[in-house]
Design an enzyme around this catalytic site. Structure first.
Site, PDB file in Angstrom:
ATOM      1  N   GLY A  97       0.847  -1.340   0.149  1.00 27.85           N
ATOM      2  CA  GLY A  97       0.138   0.009   0.020  1.00 27.85           C
ATOM      3  C   GLY A  97       0.742   1.248  -0.157  1.00 27.85           C
ATOM      4  N   VAL A 106       1.046   4.767   5.428  1.00 23.68           N
ATOM      5  CA  VAL A 106       0.446   3.651   6.277  1.00 23.68           C
ATOM      6  C   VAL A 106       1.761   2.558   6.285  1.00 23.68           C
ATOM      7  CG1 VAL A 106      -1.118   1.707   6.280  1.00 23.68           C
ATOM      8  CG2 VAL A 106      -1.728   4.058   5.411  1.00 23.68           C
ATOM      9  N   GLY A 107       2.448   2.297   5.339  1.00 25.66           N
ATOM     10  CA  GLY A 107       3.712   1.257   5.595  1.00 25.66           C
ATOM     11  C   GLY A 107       4.690   1.615   6.611  1.00 25.66           C
ATOM     12  N   GLU A 110       5.668  -3.632   0.730  1.00 22.66           N
ATOM     13  CA  GLU A 110       5.740  -2.975  -0.509  1.00 22.66           C
ATOM     14  C   GLU A 110       4.852  -1.747  -0.642  1.00 22.66           C
ATOM     15  OE1 GLU A 110       7.635  -4.258  -2.792  1.00 22.66           O
ATOM     16  OE2 GLU A 110       8.109  -6.056  -1.666  1.00 22.66           O
ATOM     17  N   CYS A 158       1.593   0.361  -8.934  1.00 27.82           N
ATOM     18  CA  CYS A 158       2.790   0.696  -8.038  1.00 27.82           C
ATOM     19  C   CYS A 158       4.153   0.991  -9.326  1.00 27.82           C
ATOM     20  CB  CYS A 158       2.996  -0.026  -7.098  1.00 27.82           C
ATOM     21  SG  CYS A 158       3.182  -1.721  -7.418  1.00 27.82           S
TER      22      CYS A 158
HETATM   23  P1  NAD Z   1      -3.258   2.417   1.359  1.00 23.28           P
HETATM   24  O1  NAD Z   1      -2.037   2.592   2.078  1.00 23.28           O
HETATM   25  O2  NAD Z   1      -4.143   3.698   1.638  1.00 23.28           O
HETATM   26  O3  NAD Z   1      -4.297   1.208   1.710  1.00 23.28           O
HETATM   27  C1  NAD Z   1      -3.691  -0.233   1.638  1.00 23.28           C
HETATM   28  C2  NAD Z   1      -4.207  -0.995   2.620  1.00 23.28           C
HETATM   29  O4  NAD Z   1      -3.992  -0.619   3.997  1.00 23.28           O
HETATM   30  C3  NAD Z   1      -5.722  -0.996   2.681  1.00 23.28           C
HETATM   31  O5  NAD Z   1      -6.161  -2.280   2.913  1.00 23.28           O
HETATM   32  C4  NAD Z   1      -6.162  -0.077   3.795  1.00 23.28           C
HETATM   33  O6  NAD Z   1      -7.381  -0.484   4.071  1.00 23.28           O
HETATM   34  C5  NAD Z   1      -4.915  -0.448   4.734  1.00 23.28           C
HETATM   35  N1  NAD Z   1      -4.772   0.774   5.667  1.00 23.28           N
HETATM   36  C6  NAD Z   1      -5.272   2.164   5.499  1.00 23.28           C
HETATM   37  N2  NAD Z   1      -4.800   2.702   6.570  1.00 23.28           N
HETATM   38  C7  NAD Z   1      -4.484   1.726   7.543  1.00 23.28           C
HETATM   39  C8  NAD Z   1      -3.863   1.939   8.907  1.00 23.28           C
HETATM   40  N3  NAD Z   1      -3.757   3.000   9.651  1.00 23.28           N
HETATM   41  N4  NAD Z   1      -3.505   0.479   9.292  1.00 23.28           N
HETATM   42  C9  NAD Z   1      -3.586  -0.344   9.002  1.00 23.28           C
HETATM   43  N5  NAD Z   1      -4.124  -0.462   7.455  1.00 23.28           N
HETATM   44  C10 NAD Z   1      -4.375   0.593   6.837  1.00 23.28           C
HETATM   45  O7  NAD Z   1      -2.844   2.214  -0.161  1.00 23.28           O
HETATM   46  P2  NAD Z   1      -4.259   2.070  -1.598  1.00 23.28           P
HETATM   47  O8  NAD Z   1      -4.696   3.427  -1.835  1.00 23.28           O
HETATM   48  O9  NAD Z   1      -5.106   1.024  -1.075  1.00 23.28           O
HETATM   49  O10 NAD Z   1      -3.040   1.541  -2.569  1.00 23.28           O
HETATM   50  C11 NAD Z   1      -2.365   2.618  -3.431  1.00 23.28           C
HETATM   51  C12 NAD Z   1      -0.829   2.462  -2.772  1.00 23.28           C
HETATM   52  O11 NAD Z   1      -0.336   1.140  -2.823  1.00 23.28           O
HETATM   53  C13 NAD Z   1       0.139   3.322  -3.693  1.00 23.28           C
HETATM   54  O12 NAD Z   1       0.972   4.030  -3.213  1.00 23.28           O
HETATM   55  C14 NAD Z   1       0.903   2.338  -4.604  1.00 23.28           C
HETATM   56  O13 NAD Z   1       2.126   2.541  -4.970  1.00 23.28           O
HETATM   57  C15 NAD Z   1       0.876   1.295  -3.473  1.00 23.28           C
HETATM   58  N6  NAD Z   1       1.161  -0.407  -4.217  1.00 23.28           N
HETATM   59  C16 NAD Z   1       2.404  -0.832  -4.127  1.00 23.28           C
HETATM   60  C17 NAD Z   1       2.752  -1.865  -4.862  1.00 23.28           C
HETATM   61  C18 NAD Z   1       3.936  -2.544  -4.652  1.00 23.28           C
HETATM   62  O14 NAD Z   1       4.057  -3.880  -4.734  1.00 23.28           O
HETATM   63  N7  NAD Z   1       5.035  -1.925  -4.034  1.00 23.28           N
HETATM   64  C19 NAD Z   1       1.391  -2.637  -5.339  1.00 23.28           C
HETATM   65  C20 NAD Z   1       0.351  -1.965  -5.378  1.00 23.28           C
HETATM   66  C21 NAD Z   1       0.088  -0.924  -4.754  1.00 23.28           C
END
Ligand code: NAD
Length: 489
Positions: A231, A235-236, A253, A287
């Site tokens: 994500g 958040v990560g 990731e 991503c």
């Molecule tokens: P996001 O971080 O908003 O959400 C990802 C997940 O985390 C969701 O399930 C969300 O509900 C959860 N989440 C949100 N806040 C949280 C918290 N405080 N605690 C725990 N979990 C929480 O990301 P998104 O908008 O769903 O996805 C887009 C992002 O993901 C982009 O930055 C993209 O580059 C990245 N991404 C990376 C890869 C990779 O392999 N590097 C692949 C796909 C997407």
């Protein structure tokens, strides 16, 4: 699954039973037609999440005791069921996430193949043996499951990213609490259903349809021994701080700001066609998408003319229409965020040089857009998660590499060139975990290690490849074994 217009009422999968949540009420809608309600549900609350963690904890020993080959056989049944249901799953994915049906079918097939690949790796060697300084002593490394693993995934690949994580986690004897993104509850629960229906025992895979906020329970729980997250960066980073502080293993990731370099010796039409895929496939919501294109020298005009022609011929529309090349973005909010970023980029000096047209019907459509600009404009400073890419022109490969690397991210990078020495130099100097040569930034093979450098991945090991994932989903022990003489009686 009934007809495509059915409204889903997805429940959580907790301890082998489908349980309605007791939290906030939410809905998901079709991004191509917001009047089409896809799912409504009450999200999981803290108590539901605690119950899922407890069920996973209770199921773990028995699942581990089955042995890896048996677990592999069960996973193979999951893959077969996904293949059997590919059409209905793909149609639901398109309806809820927005990608084209061809992209959804590709994703479901890829997910089944990923699970099959991990299932087959159950018959690979499991550890290593080492020589000993003591004659007769055997030294081996053995692997053990972490225990309970928390898996948190985004909305852009509703079944592929969960497959990359859930299949190896289960294969290695862990039980899982999976939290998919809130935008896609229906396709997530139908994906979990394949595991349930294929005979994955109760409590081994639990799915909680929870908000991001309440998922902090997963991250903080001492019962969760490892967390794999894909994500956004903020958040990560929060997960890394919280989970590593309590000693959990963490794999992240995160985002990317991927560059492609176009050298003057390459066919501009070829490079444009490849970068159309890199920048615009999946409506740019990848991503790995090409966010910056850096042309070198006098190819710029020819490349821009060709790229403009190709971008402007994209056909936006519902992913169910076979003539559609590009679906909507995931939500109204996402569309507004992309729009704001493009407006800022233009007010900071960026110039829109190509833009596709959007359909007249309602839907979260954002036109694929190419901006000519500099590293100072917003679309270059930030990851804008949509069909937008920024073009720059420089005079040398050295300068192009410097610009490509001028980001905190390091996920993918590509170079288009017919020169071996330029390719060699770029391969060595580009700071990215995935380097593509004469190919789109996007796309990867499911058996090849996947992950980035710099802020894109933390702390590794990489995903997908069966040996890399074993490093994350197991702990190892080094066992020194000598033979004891029998006691004389
Ligand atoms: P996001 O971080 O908003 O959400 C990802 C997940 O985390 C969701 O399930 C969300 O509900 C959860 N989440 C949100 N806040 C949280 C918290 N405080 N605690 C725990 N979990 C929480 O990301 P998104 O908008 O769903 O996805 C887009 C992002 O993901 C982009 O930055 C993209 O580059 C990245 N991404 C990376 C890869 C990779 O392999 N590097 C692949 C796909 C997407």
């Amino acid at each position: 699954m009934a007809n495509s217009q059915a409204v889903f009422n997805p429940h959580n999968l907790i301890g082998g039973t489908w349980k309605p949540g007791s939290g906030e009420h939410i809905q998901s809608v079709n991004p191509a037609n917001p009047d089409d309600l896809v799912a409504e549900l009450s999200q999981a609350d803290n108590q539901d999440i605690s119950r899922a963690i407890e069920e996973a904890r209770m199921a773990q020993q028995e699942w581990w005791s089955l042995g890896i080959i048996k677990r592999g056989i069960i996973l193979r049944s999951v893959a077969d069921l996904l293949s059997e249901r590919r059409q209905e799953l793909a149609e639901l994915m398109t309806r809820e996430q927005g990608k084209t049906l061809a992209e959804s079918l590709g994703e479901v097939d890829g997910s089944a193949e990923t699970i099959r690949y991990h299932a087959a790796s159950s018959r690979n060697p499991m550890g290593k043996t080492y020589p000993s300084s003591f004659p007769g002593e055997h030294i081996e490394q053995v692997r053990q499951a972490l225990g309970v693993v928390g898996i948190i995934t985004p909305w852009n690949f509703p079944t592929q990213i969960p497959s990359w994580k859930i299949a190896p986690a289960l294969l290695w004897g862990n039980t899982v609490v999976w939290k998919p993104a809130s935008d896609i509850p229906a396709i997530s629960s139908e994906f979990a259903r394949a595991f349930h229906d294929a005979g994955v025992p109760a409590g081994v895979l639990n799915m909680i349809l929870a908000s991001g906020r309440s998922a902090s329970k997963l991250i903080e729980s001492p019962e969760i021994n490892g967390i794999s997250f894909t994500g956004s960066v903020p958040v990560g980073q929060m997960i890394a701080r919280t989970a590593t502080a309590r000693g959990a293993k963490v794999q992240l990731e995160l985002g990317g700001h991927n560059a492609a370099i176009v050298m003057p010796d390459v066919d501009p039409q070829f490079a444009a066609a490849q970068l159309l895929v890199g920048a615009m496939s999946g409506t740019g919501q990848k991503c790995t998408a090409t966010r910056r294109i850096i042309t070198v020298g006098d190819i710029h005009q020819d490349f821009v003319a060709e790229f403009k022609k190709q971008v402007e011929s994209l056909k936006l529309g519902s992913g169910m229409d076979p003539t559609t090349t590009t679906g909507p973005v995931i939500s109204e909010r996402a569309k507004m965020e992309i729009e704001a970023a493009v407006n800022d980029a233009v007010s900071e000096g960026g110039k829109i040089v190509a833009q596709a047209s959007i359909p007249s019907e309602s839907g979260f459509y954002f036109p694929p857009t190419v901006i000519e600009g500099t590293m100072e404009i917003r679309t270059c400073r930030e990851e804008v998660f949509g069909p937008v890419t920024t073009l720059m022109n420089v005079s040398s490969l050295e300068e192009a590499i410097e610009i490509a690397n001028a980001t905190e991210f390091g996920l993918t990078a590509s170079i288009f060139s017919a020169s071996d020495s330029d390719i060699q130099r770029a391969t060595e100097e580009l700071q990215a975990g995935l380097i593509k040569i004469n190919a789109p930034n996007t796309g990867s093979e499911l058996h090849v290690p996947f992950g980035g450098l710099k802020d894109s991945t933390f702390p590794g090991p990489r995903e997908q490849n069966s040996e890399s994932v074993a490093e994350f989903y197991t702990n190892t022990k080094s066992v020194y074994r000598r033979v004891a003489p029998r006691r004389n009686t």
